[in-house]
Motif scaffolding. Structure first.
Motif, short mmCIF file in Angstrom:
data_model
loop_
_atom_site.label_atom_id
_atom_site.label_comp_id
_atom_site.label_asym_id
_atom_site.label_seq_id
_atom_site.Cartn_x
_atom_site.Cartn_y
_atom_site.Cartn_z
N ASN A 146 11.27 35.97 87.82
CA ASN A 146 12.34 34.96 87.86
C ASN A 146 13.43 35.15 86.81
OD1 ASN A 146 11.23 33.64 90.06
ND2 ASN A 146 9.97 32.33 88.79
N GLU A 147 13.51 36.33 86.20
CA GLU A 147 14.56 36.56 85.22
C GLU A 147 15.94 36.58 85.87
OE1 GLU A 147 15.92 39.90 81.92
OE2 GLU A 147 14.00 40.09 82.91
N LEU A 148 16.00 37.05 87.10
CA LEU A 148 17.28 37.14 87.80
C LEU A 148 17.46 36.03 88.83
CD1 LEU A 148 17.20 40.99 88.38
CD2 LEU A 148 18.42 39.74 86.60
N ALA A 149 16.55 35.07 88.85
CA ALA A 149 16.61 34.01 89.86
C ALA A 149 17.35 32.80 89.31
CB ALA A 149 15.21 33.60 90.28
N HIS A 150 18.52 32.54 89.85
CA HIS A 150 19.25 31.31 89.57
C HIS A 150 20.20 31.06 90.73
CE1 HIS A 150 21.78 34.48 87.83
NE2 HIS A 150 22.80 33.70 88.13
#
Length: 102
Positions: free
Chosen positions: A53-57
């Motif tokens: 989820n580091e790139l999940a936004h």
């Protein structure tokens, strides 16, 4: 079986990611050298895989854009169902109507 190079933790492949939705048309219309500078300034790098989820936004989307997407899905997904129902109505009621007119 996992290849030996992938099983080892000491061997990591660098990963890169850029969020292309950040760039507007003016940025994409820049000459190649300037566009590369802008894009490479936004590239995120990681040794190995990115964390979960580091790139999940959420990307920003306006109400008009969301409505357009929903209407598009309604036409694409609901259109065949409406056509099927219209065909069934024509078969059932169209034939009886034509018999009554004779």
């Amino acid at each position: 079986p996992i290849p030996p190079t992938m099983a080892s933790d000491s061997v990591t492949t660098p990963s890169r990611c850029t969020e292309t939705w950040l760039y507007d048309r003016r940025t994409l219309a820049l000459p190649d050298e300037e566009r590369y500078k802008v894009v490479y300034a936004q590239v995120r790098e990681s040794n190995g895989a990115f964390a979960t989820n580091e790139l999940a936004h959420r990307a920003p989307i306006s109400l008009l854009e969301e409505t357009a997407v929903m209407l598009g899905f309604l036409v694409v997904m609901g259109g065949p169902l409406v056509m099927l129902m219209c065909g069934a109505c024509l078969v059932c009621f169209g034939s009886w109507t034509s018999l009554a007119c004779w």
